[in-house]
Design a protein around this motif. Sequence first.
Motif: not given
Ligand SMILES: NC(=O)c1ccc[n+]([C@@H]2O[C@H](COP(=O)([O-])OP(=O)(O)OC[C@H]3O[C@@H](n4cnc5c(N)ncnc54)[C@H](OP(=O)(O)O)[C@@H]3O)[C@@H](O)[C@H]2O)c1
Length: 202
Positions: A6, A8-9, A12, A29, A32, A66-68, A127, A129-131
């Motif tokens: 859930l 694709a950021g 994922a 997924s 969109r 997904v974001n919180w 969660n 570790v920074p990616m």
């Molecule tokens: N980045 C890091 O280094 C990191 C590390 C550890 C944990 N995290 C945590 O992991 C989570 C994701 O972070 P991220 O950095 O990958 O965020 P991101 O790059 O903003 O990706 C979030 C993804 O969620 C999708 N999304 C939004 N609403 C959705 C729904 N209802 N169903 C399915 N997909 C949906 C978004 O796509 P659309 O908006 O196009 O729908 C987007 O692909 C967050 O909670 C963050 O705090 C991040």
Amino acid sequence: MKIGILGAGIVAQTIAKHVLPFGHQITLSNSRGPDSLAELVKELGPGAIAGTPQQATQQDLVVLAVNWPSVQAALFVVPNWKGRLLVDATNRVAGYTPLTLGDISGRTSSEIVADLAPGAKVVKAFNSVPMSWISDFSSSKPRTVLFLSGDDNDAKRSVAELVEQVGLTAVDLGSLAVGGRLQQLGGPLAGIRLTFTERFAL
Ligand SMILES: NC(=O)c1ccc[n+]([C@@H]2O[C@H](COP(=O)([O-])OP(=O)(O)OC[C@H]3O[C@@H](n4cnc5c(N)ncnc54)[C@H](OP(=O)(O)O)[C@@H]3O)[C@@H](O)[C@H]2O)c1
């Protein structure tokens, strides 16, 4: 293993790049629709599939990435989570400018996730570790510690096996209430960057 995500950021895509070389199938997924992910899955290569959130949640293991603020909407696509393996990779960031945390009323964020996915076997992982810290996808990458927590030992074992297979080291911190608190945002193990340069056998 068939893995659905859930999201694709960044999270994922990082997980996809780790597991695809090991022959796992991964369905990404977003909100969109699959067409918006066509280019991404082409770049990720064989084994990567663009799906709907519903399709992602039908896989052997589902990752919540997904974001919180989107957690509730993302989890509500499944009417019945009973028995499903759900990896919670989220952090409870409600907003970035300024940084604000979502309210969890004294519980852990993964307990909130578990409440929103009743019956799911929730494992908190990826969660803490920074990616960017686990973005070496070569076979010679340093063995990085990845914490995980959960209340179901079999579920934790499955996630730990996957984590170890891709060259990371899984460390089980215990239950969602105890381990989850240690590794969640604001906890003492959040953001800790640990790698093994050498392993000692006793
Ligand atoms: N980045 C890091 O280094 C990191 C590390 C550890 C944990 N995290 C945590 O992991 C989570 C994701 O972070 P991220 O950095 O990958 O965020 P991101 O790059 O903003 O990706 C979030 C993804 O969620 C999708 N999304 C939004 N609403 C959705 C729904 N209802 N169903 C399915 N997909 C949906 C978004 O796509 P659309 O908006 O196009 O729908 C987007 O692909 C967050 O909670 C963050 O705090 C991040």
